[in-house]
Design an enzyme around this catalytic site. Structure first.
Site, PDB file in Angstrom:
ATOM      1  N   ARG A  54       0.881  -1.155   0.099  1.00 10.22           N
ATOM      2  CA  ARG A  54       0.043  -0.103   0.012  1.00 10.22           C
ATOM      3  C   ARG A  54       0.764   1.164   0.015  1.00 10.22           C
ATOM      4  NH1 ARG A  54      -3.709  -1.613   3.505  1.00 10.22           N
ATOM      5  NH2 ARG A  54      -3.037  -3.531   3.260  1.00 10.22           N
ATOM      6  N   THR A  55       1.802   1.201   0.687  1.00 12.34           N
ATOM      7  CA  THR A  55       2.900   2.639   0.757  1.00 12.34           C
ATOM      8  C   THR A  55       3.327   2.819  -0.388  1.00 12.34           C
ATOM      9  OG1 THR A  55       3.025   2.274   3.254  1.00 12.34           O
ATOM     10  CG2 THR A  55       4.533   3.766   2.153  1.00 12.34           C
ATOM     11  N   LYS A  82      24.174  -7.468  -3.424  1.00 10.74           N
ATOM     12  CA  LYS A  82      25.635  -7.902  -3.937  1.00 10.74           C
ATOM     13  C   LYS A  82      26.471  -7.376  -2.741  1.00 10.74           C
ATOM     14  CE  LYS A  82      24.454  -7.661  -8.500  1.00 10.74           C
ATOM     15  NZ  LYS A  82      24.510  -6.415  -9.891  1.00 10.74           N
ATOM     16  N   ARG A 104      11.903   2.878   2.297  1.00 13.54           N
ATOM     17  CA  ARG A 104      11.610   2.011   3.560  1.00 13.54           C
ATOM     18  C   ARG A 104      12.546   1.020   3.633  1.00 13.54           C
ATOM     19  NH1 ARG A 104       5.998  -0.852   4.353  1.00 13.54           N
ATOM     20  NH2 ARG A 104       5.533   1.016   4.904  1.00 13.54           N
ATOM     21  N   HIS A 132       6.800   6.335  10.698  1.00 11.40           N
ATOM     22  CA  HIS A 132       6.302   6.203   9.488  1.00 11.40           C
ATOM     23  C   HIS A 132       5.320   7.463   9.232  1.00 11.40           C
ATOM     24  CE1 HIS A 132       4.458   4.708   5.911  1.00 11.40           C
ATOM     25  NE2 HIS A 132       3.906   3.452   6.466  1.00 11.40           N
TER      26      HIS A 132
END
Lengths: 326, 440
Positions: A54-55, A82, A104, A132
């Site tokens: 959703r974000t 990597k 995020r 958030h």
């Protein structure tokens, strides 16, 4: 220095109001098919090291409405897998001439680190258990649409507060805007009262007392790992103690809003009756998420008075860069 | 070659000496000190007016990182940093790769430390108490002692199994070896990045509770009491840990403890906005703890000060807080921090300052160090400190290979000016200039 949106706790009340008013304006324009002011042709990096549906979609939609281009980047299939350090990844994106970054990451403070090295605006889309901010803005916008104001409301945040960035951002935003915040949950999942001193809220372990007289209940998602970590005995036990349902809602005000940042564990934090009732604002929160993210993108870029590309064409030594952006 | 350290304040805690006088070094030995030192045939005179002349400093807790961590520090760079900090003897920790659990590795350390490029300080290795510091089988401690270890420890991998710890201590009683212990209950601290408290709750960082330290200090003190094993607790940080040590000493257990400068100068709020230079183990605690630390330094419950020099490469430190390593370099700042925060604030007298930086750690680890008495150290070990020199620490101008320190830009009052270990191994630029002025 660019404007970032890292944490609600860094914002003043006026800045929060500005963001919420801007979000309401964008909602009006988008839903009314009115023209949306351009903030220029910019490319925003979407850097999601943790899974998000959703974000991520919400930020993509917000960028789309604003006419911004997004560059996607996920940790699997990227140089991070990597073995590249986060700092080097951020510096790489800086010299790829990305002009903004939505990030995020599982580590608390990672957005702060990104902002130190990126050089342009960084929007925190969730950093570990820290903050958030755009979720809190979406929740606040939703409450304001239903209640008119945040001032004087009693808001109970119920569940795994200890591990929740949503709880922290919401607590800061609501308290700065004049609401009374309560943290409700078992002792193992809420910071102990002695440790709450730097978070704006009062601790309750009893659901009845915690949501008594509340105007708003924000339910938090319960992670399955908490059982393995010995913080809870079972999901059933948690549901019997803390579930918001037809019975427990009787303790709150009769018009109490029921909120959840999603994804919901139906039958755990909420039962169907609470999740799908008129009091539930779950779908509004999702939709408003787009408009607050438009406001957030506009806010961070809007402060950028010099609209010319960042001075990345003249590479400086790593040390000089740090001084410029620190 | 006769060298005279002239007109300084001689501080020697090993003989409770605090007088103004001279120290004469002939060949590589202290031959005379006091107020009536002969000044014939002196080839070199250092004017130490206003300065302290002390036994060479002794650091019980240093990470030299070699073998295996040469990108962070080497024995060469680490001993150079030690000399610049005023140290003449340092104990190096066994958590290298591989761990210091075999005599050949001890030989390697001692060889490297004695090489001409090294800083000229004595390196006293601490051996791993268990093989590979895995907390299961004991190392060949008798062979390690023969090779030259001065203590045994599993350092950063504290032994969780109380039975293994008991047996390790029993063996060390027999071999007359002190055990050094970093005390941490790894279940309680799992995943933790900073002190569990108001700051960790606000920042959303997993906390390391004080109980993780207190419980292990209590257990190890009890095991010391019952086995009779000499126990040195490394870097205490909580009021509870210090109270356990106080109680153990009262009960007659052969227990001592150390503190790092970080833990008597900072609290956990310094982490601020996720500043990884303040990430240390044990974590920075609270003002209540800090107050007890200062009180316990003054009353002697905390025996000595250790730099806990823990070098890390910059790419390791410039990481998200929970991923960054614990620790900071300290050899070149400990004198500055100690004098600024303890001596000049009246918490420690000058003599007690030097006791905690030199004589006491030497006694705890039975090192031939920490004294100016002629013949009691292998060579002359003397440090000259200007207690009033005000300076700003610049991490860019250090001998250590690593720059992970929260003290960059800090203002200190008190600096090492000269270090002697047989001969001059470090001289500060400021001291040379002042000395030059004194001569003209």
């Amino acid at each position: 220095m660019p404007r970032n949106l890292i944490a609600i706790r860094h914002l003043h009340r006026e800045e929060i109001s500005e963001l919420l008013e801007s979000a309401a304006d964008f909602k009006d324009r988008v839903t009314g098919n009115k023209p949306i002011p351009s903030i220029g042709k910019k490319v925003v990096g979407m850097l999601f090291f943790e899974n998000s549906t959703r974000t991520r979609v919400s930020f993509e939609q917000a960028a789309h409405y604003l006419g911004l281009k997004t560059a996607n980047f996920s940790s699997s299939g990227s140089s991070m897998s990597k073995g590249e350090t986060l700092k080097d990844t951020i510096l790489t994106l800086r010299y790829e001439r990305l002009e903004g970054l939505v990030m995020r990451h599982k580590a608390s403070g990672s957005a702060t680190l990104a902002a130190r090295y990126f050089g342009g605006p960084v929007l925190n889309a969730g950093d570990g258990q820290h903050e958030h901010p755009t979720q809190a803005l979406a929740d606040a916008m939703t409450i304001m649409e239903r209640r008119g104001s945040l001032d004087g409301l009693t808001v109970a945040i119920v569940g795994d507060v200890e591990h929740s960035r949503v709880a922290r951002s919401n607590a800061w935003l609501l308290s700065k805007m004049g609401a009374e915040v309560r943290f409700v949950g078992p002792r193992t999942l809420v910071p102990i009262p002695q440790h709450i001193g730097m978070l704006p809220g009062e601790v309750f372990h009893d659901l009845h007392a915690g949501i008594g007289g509340a105007d708003v209940i924000i339910c938090l998602r319960l992670q399955k790992e908490r059982m393995q970590e010995g913080m809870l005995s079972s999901i059933g036990e948690y549901a019997r103690m803390y579930q918001i349902n037809r019975e427990t809602l009787k303790y709150a005000k009769s018009d109490c809003l029921v909120m959840h940042p999603g994804p919901i564990n139906r039958g755990v934090e909420l039962d169907d009756a609470a999740a799908d009732s008129d009091r539930s604002t779950i779908h509004m929160q999702i939709e408003n998420g787009i408009f607050v993210r438009m406001a957030a993108l506009n806010w961070v870029f809007g402060s950028d008075e010099d609209r010319s590309p960042k001075s990345v064409d003249k590479p400086k030594s790593a040390k000089a860069k740090k001084e410029v952006t620190a | 070659m006769r060298t005279l350290l002239k007109n300084g304040r001689i501080l020697d805690p090993s003989q409770d000496l605090d007088i103004i006088g001279d120290v004469l070094i002939e060949m590589d030995q202290v031959v005379e000190f006091g107020q009536n030192v002969s000044n014939e045939d002196i080839e070199e005179t250092y004017d130490c007016t206003g300065m302290w002349i002390t036994p060479g400093l002794v650091d019980p807790h240093v990470h030299l990182r070699e073998p295996g961590g040469e990108d962070r520090e080497t024995i060469i760079t680490g001993t150079q940093a030690a000399a610049a900090g005023g140290y003449t003897t340092i104990c190096c920790m066994p958590n290298t790769s591989p761990a210091l659990d075999t005599p050949s590795l001890i030989d390697f350390i001692l060889d490297r430390a004695a090489s001409p490029e090294a800083g000229g300080v004595f390196v006293a290795p601490v051996g791993a108490l268990t093989k590979a510091m895995a907390g299961a089988e004991l190392s060949d401690l008798a062979s390690l002692k023969k090779a030259g270890i001065v203590a045994a420890s599993d350092e950063a991998f504290p032994i969780q199994n109380s039975l293994v710890m008991t047996r390790g201590m029993e063996m060390c009683v027999q071999l007359d070896l002190p055990v050094m212990a970093h005390c941490e209950d790894l279940n309680l601290s799992a995943g933790g990045a900073m002190n569990e408290g108001t700051m960790s709750a606000m920042l959303g960082l997993r906390g390391i509770p004080r109980t993780a330290e207190d419980i292990m200090v209590a257990r190890n003190c009890l095991l010391s009491l019952f086995t009779g094993c000499q126990l040195h607790i490394m870097r205490v940080s909580t009021w509870g840990a210090v109270e356990m040590v106080r109680q153990a000493k009262y009960l007659g257990a052969p227990v001592t403890c150390e503190i790092s400068p970080l833990h008597f100068s900072f609290t956990d709020d310094m982490v601020g906005e996720f500043d990884t230079t303040y990430k240390t183990l044990p974590p920075l605690r609270t003002q209540v703890d800090l107050d007890i630390m200062l009180q316990s330094l003054a009353d002697g419950t905390i025996d000595c000060i250790a730099s806990d020099h823990s070098p890390y490469a910059s790419h390791e430190v410039e990481a998200p807080f929970e991923d960054a390593p614990f620790g900071a370099v300290g050899l070149e700042t400990t004198v500055g921090v100690t004098l600024t925060h303890l001596t000049h604030k009246g918490i420690l007298s000058p003599l007690d300052t030097i006791r905690k930086l030199s004589t006491k750690p030497a006694q705890i680890l039975r090192l031939e160090a920490g004294t100016l008495k002629p013949g009691e150290t292998p060579v002359a070990q003397v440090t000259v400190i200007d207690p009033n020199h005000e300076w700003t620490f610049d991490k860019g101008k250090t001998f250590s290979k690593s720059k992970n320190t929260p003290y960059h830009g800090a203002k200190f009052k008190g600096k090492t000016m000269l270090t002697f270990s047989g001969n001059e191994i470090y001289r500060d630029a400021h001291f040379s200039a002042e000395r030059y002025r004194a001569l003209v």
